[in-house]
Design a protein around this motif. Structure first.
Motif, PDB file in Angstrom:
ATOM      1  N   GLU A 190      34.309  36.354  43.880  1.00 54.18           N
ATOM      2  CA  GLU A 190      34.786  36.399  44.796  1.00 54.18           C
ATOM      3  C   GLU A 190      35.993  36.739  45.530  1.00 54.18           C
ATOM      4  O   GLU A 190      35.559  37.074  45.835  1.00 54.18           O
ATOM      5  CB  GLU A 190      34.221  34.804  44.729  1.00 54.18           C
ATOM      6  N   LYS A 191      36.284  37.166  43.857  1.00 52.24           N
ATOM      7  CA  LYS A 191      37.996  37.970  44.443  1.00 52.24           C
ATOM      8  C   LYS A 191      37.405  38.988  44.626  1.00 52.24           C
ATOM      9  O   LYS A 191      37.932  39.696  45.614  1.00 52.24           O
ATOM     10  CB  LYS A 191      38.656  37.536  42.501  1.00 52.24           C
ATOM     11  N   ASN A 192      36.608  39.455  44.313  1.00 50.92           N
ATOM     12  CA  ASN A 192      35.711  41.483  44.983  1.00 50.92           C
ATOM     13  C   ASN A 192      35.917  41.363  46.182  1.00 50.92           C
ATOM     14  O   ASN A 192      35.569  42.369  46.790  1.00 50.92           O
ATOM     15  CB  ASN A 192      34.822  41.650  43.752  1.00 50.92           C
ATOM     16  N   LEU A 247      33.849  33.478  39.990  1.00 48.73           N
ATOM     17  CA  LEU A 247      35.245  33.908  40.250  1.00 48.73           C
ATOM     18  C   LEU A 247      35.630  35.329  40.771  1.00 48.73           C
ATOM     19  O   LEU A 247      36.279  35.648  42.181  1.00 48.73           O
ATOM     20  CB  LEU A 247      36.479  32.658  39.921  1.00 48.73           C
TER      21      LEU A 247
END
Length: 106
Positions: A69-71, A66
């Motif tokens: 993916e956020k980065n 997660l």
């Protein structure tokens, strides 16, 4: 091990009429049973802790995914904002340039 079994074993091992030796054998058998019980209990605790570690490792991998993916989304958003800011800067320069040309033509 029930005390009757302990008594039977101590009778078999201990010489006849030697109560002290029988007492020692009895206490050794009882201690052995205590250690076995403790060992089984600790083994179960270790098993449960191992399961908890596996669960936490899976959770950590999910959080790492997660975060990755956020980065990636943040990098993509940063590129888009850079494009928007660049377009705004170009637009501002054009307006300034067009404004200068209008004043010259007047």
């Amino acid at each position: 091990m029930p005390s009757t079994t302990i008594d039977k074993v101590s009778e078999q091992i201990a010489p006849k009429n030697n109560d002290r030796f029988k007492t020692i054998v009895r206490s050794m058998i009882q201690r052995n049973e205590q250690l076995r019980t403790e060992s089984e209990r600790k083994g179960e605790q270790i098993k449960q802790q191992g399961q908890e570690i596996e669960r936490l490792q899976k959770q950590l991998k999910r959080y790492e995914q997660l975060l990755k993916e956020k980065n990636e989304l943040l990098q993509e958003a940063d590129k888009k904002w850079s494009t928007v800011i660049g377009c705004l800067a170009i637009s501002k320069k054009r307006k300034e340039r067009d404004g200068d040309e209008e004043t010259k033509s007047d």
